[in-house]
Scaffold this motif. Structure first.
Motif, PDB file in Angstrom:
ATOM      1  N   PHE A   1       0.555  -1.130  -0.419  1.00  0.00           N
ATOM      2  CA  PHE A   1       0.116   0.187   0.028  1.00  0.00           C
ATOM      3  C   PHE A   1       0.767   1.064  -0.404  1.00  0.00           C
ATOM      4  O   PHE A   1       1.999   1.220   1.009  1.00  0.00           O
ATOM      5  CB  PHE A   1      -0.848  -0.015   1.174  1.00  0.00           C
ATOM      6  N   ALA A   2       0.733   2.440  -0.788  1.00  0.00           N
ATOM      7  CA  ALA A   2       1.220   3.433  -1.061  1.00  0.00           C
ATOM      8  C   ALA A   2      -0.184   4.374  -0.617  1.00  0.00           C
ATOM      9  O   ALA A   2      -0.966   5.079  -1.119  1.00  0.00           O
ATOM     10  CB  ALA A   2       2.214   3.947  -2.275  1.00  0.00           C
ATOM     11  N   VAL A   3       0.169   4.905   0.329  1.00  0.00           N
ATOM     12  CA  VAL A   3      -0.228   6.171   1.104  1.00  0.00           C
ATOM     13  C   VAL A   3       0.371   7.626   0.616  1.00  0.00           C
ATOM     14  O   VAL A   3       1.140   8.069   1.122  1.00  0.00           O
ATOM     15  CB  VAL A   3      -0.900   5.475   2.536  1.00  0.00           C
ATOM     16  N   ASP A   4      -0.656   8.343  -0.021  1.00  0.00           N
ATOM     17  CA  ASP A   4       0.174  10.692   0.319  1.00  0.00           C
ATOM     18  C   ASP A   4       0.390  10.960   1.751  1.00  0.00           C
ATOM     19  O   ASP A   4      -1.381  10.739   1.817  1.00  0.00           O
ATOM     20  CB  ASP A   4      -0.070  10.631  -1.349  1.00  0.00           C
TER      21      ASP A   4
ATOM     22  N   VAL B   1       3.424  -4.474   2.525  1.00  0.00           N
ATOM     23  CA  VAL B   1       4.371  -3.387   2.542  1.00  0.00           C
ATOM     24  C   VAL B   1       3.897  -2.159   2.717  1.00  0.00           C
ATOM     25  O   VAL B   1       2.721  -1.886   2.360  1.00  0.00           O
ATOM     26  CB  VAL B   1       5.197  -3.490   1.238  1.00  0.00           C
ATOM     27  N   LEU B   2       3.907  -0.836   3.481  1.00  0.00           N
ATOM     28  CA  LEU B   2       3.349   0.091   3.784  1.00  0.00           C
ATOM     29  C   LEU B   2       4.446   1.362   3.231  1.00  0.00           C
ATOM     30  O   LEU B   2       5.471   1.294   3.891  1.00  0.00           O
ATOM     31  CB  LEU B   2       3.106   0.933   5.354  1.00  0.00           C
ATOM     32  N   ALA B   3       4.130   2.305   1.995  1.00  0.00           N
ATOM     33  CA  ALA B   3       5.274   2.734   1.283  1.00  0.00           C
ATOM     34  C   ALA B   3       4.298   4.459   1.566  1.00  0.00           C
ATOM     35  O   ALA B   3       3.661   4.514   0.808  1.00  0.00           O
ATOM     36  CB  ALA B   3       4.967   2.624  -0.006  1.00  0.00           C
ATOM     37  N   PRO B   4       4.340   5.083   3.055  1.00  0.00           N
ATOM     38  CA  PRO B   4       3.627   6.445   3.025  1.00  0.00           C
ATOM     39  C   PRO B   4       4.772   7.321   2.169  1.00  0.00           C
ATOM     40  O   PRO B   4       6.409   7.069   2.229  1.00  0.00           O
ATOM     41  CB  PRO B   4       4.118   6.100   4.366  1.00  0.00           C
ATOM     42  N   PHE B   5       4.212   8.448   1.173  1.00  0.00           N
ATOM     43  CA  PHE B   5       5.047   9.166   0.304  1.00  0.00           C
ATOM     44  C   PHE B   5       3.878  10.123   1.028  1.00  0.00           C
ATOM     45  O   PHE B   5       3.179  10.839   0.692  1.00  0.00           O
ATOM     46  CB  PHE B   5       5.600   9.008  -0.780  1.00  0.00           C
TER      47      PHE B   5
ATOM     48  N   ALA C   1       9.863   2.765   1.475  1.00  0.00           N
ATOM     49  CA  ALA C   1       8.312   1.918   2.490  1.00  0.00           C
ATOM     50  C   ALA C   1       9.518   0.237   3.903  1.00  0.00           C
ATOM     51  O   ALA C   1      10.420   0.046   4.606  1.00  0.00           O
ATOM     52  CB  ALA C   1       8.317   0.479   1.313  1.00  0.00           C
ATOM     53  N   GLU C   2       7.828   0.283   4.579  1.00  0.00           N
ATOM     54  CA  GLU C   2       8.088  -0.509   5.470  1.00  0.00           C
ATOM     55  C   GLU C   2       7.641  -2.094   4.727  1.00  0.00           C
ATOM     56  O   GLU C   2       6.926  -2.322   4.897  1.00  0.00           O
ATOM     57  CB  GLU C   2       7.791  -0.061   6.473  1.00  0.00           C
ATOM     58  N   ILE C   3       8.671  -3.847   5.910  1.00  0.00           N
ATOM     59  CA  ILE C   3       8.424  -4.630   5.184  1.00  0.00           C
ATOM     60  C   ILE C   3       7.579  -5.023   6.635  1.00  0.00           C
ATOM     61  O   ILE C   3       8.591  -5.174   7.229  1.00  0.00           O
ATOM     62  CB  ILE C   3       8.551  -5.337   4.306  1.00  0.00           C
ATOM     63  N   PHE C   4       6.525  -5.790   6.655  1.00  0.00           N
ATOM     64  CA  PHE C   4       6.276  -6.366   7.614  1.00  0.00           C
ATOM     65  C   PHE C   4       5.916  -7.922   7.321  1.00  0.00           C
ATOM     66  O   PHE C   4       5.001  -7.952   6.482  1.00  0.00           O
ATOM     67  CB  PHE C   4       5.238  -6.052   8.014  1.00  0.00           C
TER      68      PHE C   4
END
Length: 104
Positions: free
Chosen positions: A37-40, A71-75, A83-86
């Motif tokens: 997931f990529a979150v602005d 994966v959490l990819a805030p930008f 990005a963080e991998i869990f």
């Protein structure tokens, strides 16, 4: 989608393509590679972040088929932190949901 992968698991294609797609087969349990997931998180997206958090939780908890990793990819324009991998383990899931809840 799960039906497609179940079919793939029952053919010789699994041997050939399974490692590429990171499919892990267990007892009637199928895990797929990674769900990202990529979150602005730019300030103007504040109201949308709450919606994104809700949707991420809904998507990740509403299916029997689970990924191997989240994966959490805030930008945030112009910054893009790593990005963080869990791993999709009990603790990894808790950490993932905590990180999603901390998005601002």
């Amino acid at each position: 989608l799960a039906d497609f992968f179940q079919t793939l698991a029952s053919t010789e294609s699994h041997t050939r393509y399974g490692p590429f797609m990171d499919i892990i087969f267990g007892r009637s349990r199928l895990r797929l590679g990674t769900l990202a997931f990529a979150v602005d998180t730019t300030g103007s997206m504040r109201e949308d972040i709450a919606t994104a958090q809700y949707l991420i939780r809904s998507i990740t908890t509403s299916h029997d088929t689970k990924p191997s990793n989240y994966v959490l990819a805030p930008f945030n324009d112009p910054d893009v932190p790593p990005a963080e991998i869990f791993p999709a383990t009990l603790q990894g899931g808790k950490d993932f949901f905590s990180a999603v809840g901390n998005l601002t």
